[in-house]
Design a protein around this motif. Structure first.
Motif: not given
Length: 443
Positions: A273-282
């Protein structure tokens, strides 16, 4: 007033590393009259240091303030209030005043409180250290009060720096510097403290000698080779930074608890979830270019050219939880921070390296999966993770106390531990940054 017509008289109050850099570069750039001062006990040594240079040391800031058209306070952020209170009333009528401090909230307060009303404020901040070239680097310019044409005066004075001008407000400056530096500083300061308490140099094991690990070690050493007060000022005098450092310690603690309790599903969900929130990658998406920006660190093959120690035999290296980097991105996610949005403003090569190491890990689905797996099962790095978690909380508490003496002691103890390798790390880091930049140009 313009450097192309009437030459302004420039004064610099505070002759530390950055004050000296400014004096030398401005003199080399054609400013004919430069007055400087430091503590009065340093007057004789300043005269010896600048004899025959065209840079004129004066005994104190009163003399500099009375004679200069453009005055730069190049002092520690913690001291700016006291120094401006002492010398501000002597400022020449109609002069323009700037501060070269890394935290602008106390500077703004000091200028508003102690400078005469007929004095303009157009402040500055070079987002790099004294050992880095000024060319191409961001130079923040803040027009706080006075005629707008004074902004042109400041731009003309600094033209020889060949820096990239970035115009912000005081508040924008502190927000940008906090978002790009506070959490990264906390992470790498904590790494150094953890390694010191582990009584082991990371390059003497086979765990931190290649690839992304070299970047982490090198950044840590570069930070500890610098002056402690630069990081202390950012951490304790910038409200945005204080909140981020406290959240970073919470992120470390909460992630570590999930690790040792074996709560795989919760840990995985939080990291992805942090990956998606910060970088936008699913979660099912391999990270690549985002918003037209290429990744900062390009590949393990490039990074593996650099090493601080003996590389392990192929296939023998154990996976790493990368708790420090997991917590970095988790912290940004919890606070809604997108540090990459500020790289165009504050993107010096060193800053980009600090942030790029987190992006490098999170870009790869395989690396993230390996880190999560190691966090749950690896026992080799677990002692380091414990020390790191304790160190992060210690730095957070130090910042919350607002105690500069405690901060200096914590910093200095670790800096002295790593000091024998500072020169080597600086050279290695310079080669690494150059190789990354050259590789990026080929993309």
């Amino acid at each position: 007033m313009s450097t192309s017509s009437i030459q302004p008289v420039v004064g610099i109050i505070g002759m530390g590393d950055m004050g000296r850099l400014y004096a030398r570069r401005l003199s080399e750039g054609g400013i004919k009259t430069i007055y400087v001062c430091d503590r009065e006990e340093n007057y004789d040594s300043l005269q010896a240091d600048f004899a025959g240079t065209g840079i004129t040391p004066l005994r104190n800031g009163h003399a500099v303030s009375r004679l200069s058209d453009f005055i730069i306070y190049s002092v520690e952020a913690a001291a700016i209030g006291a120094v401006v209170r002492e010398y501000g009333p002597s400022t020449k009528v109609g002069a323009v005043v700037a501060g070269q401090t890394s935290v602008k909230a106390p500077e703004k307060e000091a200028f508003d409180k102690y400078l005469p009303e007929d004095v303009s404020v157009v402040s500055v901040h070079s987002l790099h250290g004294p050992s880095v070239t000024t060319e191409g680097q961001p130079l923040i310019i803040i027009h706080h009060r006075g005629p707008k044409e004074n902004v042109q005066l400041v731009e003309d004075i600094f033209r020889s720096f060949k820096s990239r001008y970035v115009h912000l407000t005081y508040e924008e400056h502190d927000m940008v510097t906090a978002n790009t530096q506070a959490v990264t500083h906390a992470a790498f300061l904590s790494m150094g403290t953890a390694w010191r308490h582990s009584a082991a140099y990371p390059w003497e094991t086979t765990r931190y000698v290649s690839g992304v690990e070299v970047v982490k070690v090198n950044i840590t050493l570069r930070i500890y080779a610098a002056k402690w007060h630069v990081y202390a000022g950012l951490a304790m005098l910038n409200p945005d930074a204080q909140a981020q450092i406290q959240q970073y310690a919470r992120s470390c603690t909460e992630l570590f608890k999930l690790m040792v309790e074996g709560r795989e599903e919760e840990l995985s969900e939080r990291v992805w979830a942090a990956r998606k929130d910060v970088f936008g990658w699913e979660r099912d998406e391999e990270g690549g270019e985002k918003d037209g920006r290429a990744p900062i660190l390009l590949g393990e093959d490039l990074l593996d050219q650099f090493s601080l120690g003996q590389k392990p035999a192929e296939g023998s290296a154990s996976p790493n939880s990368h708790l420090s980097l997991l917590a970095m991105v988790d912290c940004w996610a919890k606070l809604g921070i997108r540090p990459f949005e500020h790289l165009e403003v504050a993107g010096t090569p060193v800053f980009m390296l600090w942030i790029g190491v987190a992006e490098y890990l999170f870009r790869s689905r395989a690396l993230i999966s390996s880190a999560i797996s190691a966090a749950l099962s690896d026992k080799v790095h677990r002692p380091d993770d414990i020390e790191f978690c304790v160190a992060a909380r210690g730095w957070s508490e130090c910042v919350s106390f607002g105690n500069f003496d405690l901060y200096q002691r914590r910093f200095t103890e670790t800096a002295e531990y790593f000091a024998p390798r500072f020169e080597e790390a600086a050279k290695l880091g310079g080669r690494m940054i150059k190789a990354i930049q050259e590789a990026q140009k080929k993309q």
